[in-house]
Design an enzyme around this catalytic site. Structure first.
Site, PDB file in Angstrom:
ATOM      1  CD  GLU A  16      43.395  40.077  45.515  1.00 49.43           C
ATOM      2  OE1 GLU A  16      42.071  39.100  45.268  1.00 49.43           O
ATOM      3  OE2 GLU A  16      43.098  41.187  45.764  1.00 49.43           O
TER       4      GLU A  16
ATOM      5  CB  ALA B  70      44.789  41.834  43.357  1.00 49.98           C
ATOM      6  CG  MET B  71      39.564  38.885  40.484  1.00 44.92           C
ATOM      7  SD  MET B  71      37.633  38.993  42.197  1.00 44.92           S
ATOM      8  CE  MET B  71      37.169  37.488  42.047  1.00 44.92           C
ATOM      9  CD  GLU B  72      38.640  37.683  45.345  1.00 40.77           C
ATOM     10  OE1 GLU B  72      39.359  38.754  45.157  1.00 40.77           O
ATOM     11  OE2 GLU B  72      37.320  37.582  46.216  1.00 40.77           O
TER      12      GLU B  72
HETATM   13  N1  SER Z   1      37.380  40.477  44.883  1.00 42.76           N
HETATM   14  C1  SER Z   1      38.656  41.394  44.746  1.00 42.76           C
HETATM   15  C2  SER Z   1      39.764  41.630  46.853  1.00 42.76           C
HETATM   16  O1  SER Z   1      39.342  42.508  46.822  1.00 42.76           O
HETATM   17  C3  SER Z   1      38.473  42.859  44.611  1.00 42.76           C
HETATM   18  O2  SER Z   1      38.817  43.942  44.251  1.00 42.76           O
HETATM   19  O3  SER Z   1      40.485  41.208  46.241  1.00 42.76           O
HETATM   20 ZN    ZN Z   2      39.466  41.172  48.970  1.00 50.32          ZN
END
Ligand code: SER
Ligand code: ZN
Length: 631
Positions: free
Chosen positions: A291, A255-257
């Site tokens: 996230e 997932a990505m924030e």
């Molecule tokens: N920045 C992302 C996370 O760790 C990459 O997977 O939530």
């Molecule tokens: Zn992260």
């Protein structure tokens, strides 16, 4: 061979980026991206922008006028505009490029997933969208206009306006390009709202494909819990009018924030009681939290460069672990995390890819999203908290948010906050960030019967890792307790700070020789070498007040029995007795008891036999494990 980048080579970007405007005309094969970068010079040098081979550049302007091609040099991954072509006053660099989302199978930048346009820009994906200073220390507010025939069109920040076939979004919080996101597709939302601690109402949406709508409710509940928890535990409030989560099927990371628009691999959003296990629910809740927590630890305060990745990831993993502990069983969560750490991070640390949580060189940053950066990064923060205490930790975190809000920071900034907040010198502690390898902690005990004195001699050593032959001693917080043979805790948890290669501690006025409950709560990511008998272990299983040490004693006892049984020996009667005690103790959390009764897996039994110089026999191991389970 990729070029190696070094931490020591950092230099700030010689321009200030005050605003980024983007206009997208979304089409699967030919998406038009028009950008305006509002720039101001801060230092000497040409303007160098990052970009990829997939950018078909249509126009390049400064304050609306085409840039003289003689001043432009396009390399494989950069575009350079000579100093001579740039005005000294603030100026706007315009670019128009065409990209091909459908051909983007690397899933970095803008791509299509099952007919949904979406993006992934961490770490260096934005350069596949347009020419840009694609580095985390260049931050700007974003104003984004998107034209698309898709019914739902999303980007970061707050919605400004929209109509049929277009939408406009504004993100007032300065952010680096890796946090940019765009989504357009035929999506439906589970919607709700959240009122923040200062009384602001935030609209929440979890966007999924229409057919998945009945499986998105749990993600929404998890989001609301996360928002409340960050307010209560860290005093952190959400800062936009909307928060959107989108589930897509094709996604490289979990997932990505992205600011205000988190994008998830759908397996970490969708759940229904028919198909999801308890573990699935726990994982979804934890990743939604992770996230969301990045909004402060990652987004409001980001990383100066990618060497500092653990600044946001270690801290955010630590925070999601705390959250899960609060929502569920703290004991079970800690034990599960340690099992994972040993299986993944200890292995990484012991092999050719060993690296410190804050590496000082890399060729490909995408290879550094590792157990060391994430999970060991979190362990390091757990140690820091143990060393400065809960109150010191809280004061330091408040100072961190106060001092560094809106900045791109380093591990040095992070440690300085703890030094300033608590007065503690962290020079030696910093080695946990810069040195690879898992220290080995050795315990030797000396018991003086006449004096009733127990002396603990603790020593540490760390084997060399690639590129780091010498390993100076680290600060190791060793949490210990003492349990008397009749089961009383004669000394509650004390944290011994091992700073030398070897140190001693004595405990006086003890009636009978106690059993040492060592490394309570797994207070440091180390391996342990100690001699302890079965009877002592059984006492810990029956009476230790620390759940981790209690679980560990039972696990080791079971492992020892299984190793013996797989080589023709008998099971240990102490084990049945100890487990009987656990089962009969109705004050214990059933999830914890269940975890204690889980037998070590066959590969661990085999590995233990091999370490002791034996030859593992898979059939015998399997039979031994079945036999003990039946018993
Ligand atoms: N920045 C992302 C996370 O760790 C990459 O997977 O939530
Ligand atoms: Zn992260």
């Amino acid at each position: 061979m990729a070029e190696t980048r070094f931490l020591g080579d950092y230099s700030p970007w010689p321009f200030r980026l005050k605003l980024t405007r983007l206009r997208f005309d979304l089409r699967p094969r030919g998406t038009l991206v028009r950008s305006e970068l509002h720039l101001e010079r801060r230092g000497p040098g040409p303007l160098v922008l990052d970009g990829g081979a997939g950018l078909r550049t249509r126009a390049l302007t400064i304050d609306g006028a085409p840039v003289n091609p003689a001043h432009v040099r396009q390399g494989a991954e950069t575009l350079t505009i000579a100093h001579a072509a740039l005005p000294d006053r603030p100026f706007v660099l315009g670019a128009e490029v065409e990209i091909d989302p459908e051909a983007n199978t690397a899933l970095e930048g803008l791509y299509l997933s099952g007919g949904i346009f979406c993006t992934q820009c961490e770490a260096e994906g934005f350069r596949h969208i347009t020419w840009y200073p694609d580095r985390p220390d260049v931050m700007a507010p974003f104003h984004v206009t998107i034209r698309s025939d898709q019914p739902v069109i999303l980007s970061n920040g707050n919605p400004v306006a929209s109509g049929r076939g277009w939408a406009e979004w504004h993100d007032p919080w300065s952010k680096p390009s890796y946090l940019f996101a765009l989504v357009a597709g035929d999506l439906r939302a589970v919607s709700d709202s959240f009122t923040t601690m200062s009384g602001r109402k935030v609209a929440l949406n979890v966007w999924v494909r229409p057919a998945d709508l009945d499986r998105a409710g749990f993600a929404m509940e998890s989001l609301k819990k996360s928002m409340r928890w960050d307010e209560t535990a860290y005093g952190r409030e959400y800062d936009l009018d909307v928060f959107n989560i989108v589930a897509v099927d094709d996604f490289n990371m979990g997932a990505m924030e992205n600011k205000g628009l988190n994008i998830f691999n759908s397996k970490l959003v969708l759940a229904s009681p028919d198909t999801a296990t308890d573990a699935d629910y726990e994982r979804i809740e934890a990743v939604i939290a992770h996230e969301y927590f990045h909004n402060w630890t990652g987004n409001r305060i980001t990383c100066r460069d990618w060497f500092q990745l653990c600044l946001k990831e270690g801290l955010t993993v630590f925070r999601d672990q705390q959250f899960t502990s609060d929502m569920r069983s703290a004991a079970v969560k800690r034990i599960e995390d340690v099992v994972t750490l040993r299986a993944r991070q200890f292995r990484e640390d012991a092999g050719p890819l060993a690296h410190p949580p804050r590496p000082d060189r890399y060729e490909e940053i995408n290879n550094f999203y590792t157990a060391t950066v994430y999970e060991k990064g979190a362990e390091v923060i757990g140690m820091l908290r143990r060393l400065v205490g809960d109150e010191g930790y809280r004061t330091a975190l408040d100072l961190y948010f106060d001092r560094h809000d809106g900045q791109a920071c380093t591990i040095e900034d992070w440690l300085k906050v703890f030094e300033d907040a608590t007065g503690r010198d962290l020079a030696q502690f910093k080695r946990w960030y810069t040195d690879a390898g898992t220290p080995k902690l050795t315990l030797a005990e000396e018991w003086d019967e006449d004096a009733g004195r127990l002396t603990l001699r603790l020593s540490q050593s760390t084997a060399p890792t690639p590129g780091q032959p010498d390993k100076p001693p680290r600060v190791i917080p060793v949490a210990v307790g003492l349990i008397s043979p009749n089961g009383d805790e004669v000394m509650p948890t004390r944290v011994l700070e091992l700073t030398q290669p070897e140190q001693e501690w004595s405990f006086e006025d003890l009636g009978a020789r106690p059993v040492v409950s060592l490394l309570r709560g797994f207070s440091a990511p180390v391996t342990v070498d100690r001699r302890i008998g079965r009877a002592e272990r059984a006492i810990l299983v029956a009476h230790d007040t620390d759940p981790f040490a209690r679980w560990e004693a039972g696990h080791d006892l079971a492992l020892e029995s299984l190793v013996a049984m797989a080589q023709g020996g008998e099971s240990d009667p102490a084990l049945g007795h100890a487990w009987g005690g656990l089962l009969a103790d109705s004050s214990l959390d059933p999830a914890f008891v269940a975890l204690c009764l889980r037998l070590p897996p066959e590969d661990e039994i085999a590995a233990t036999i091999a370490t002791q110089g034996g030859v593992p026999d898979p059939d015998a191991i399997h039979r031994a494990r079945e036999a003990l389970a039946a018993e």
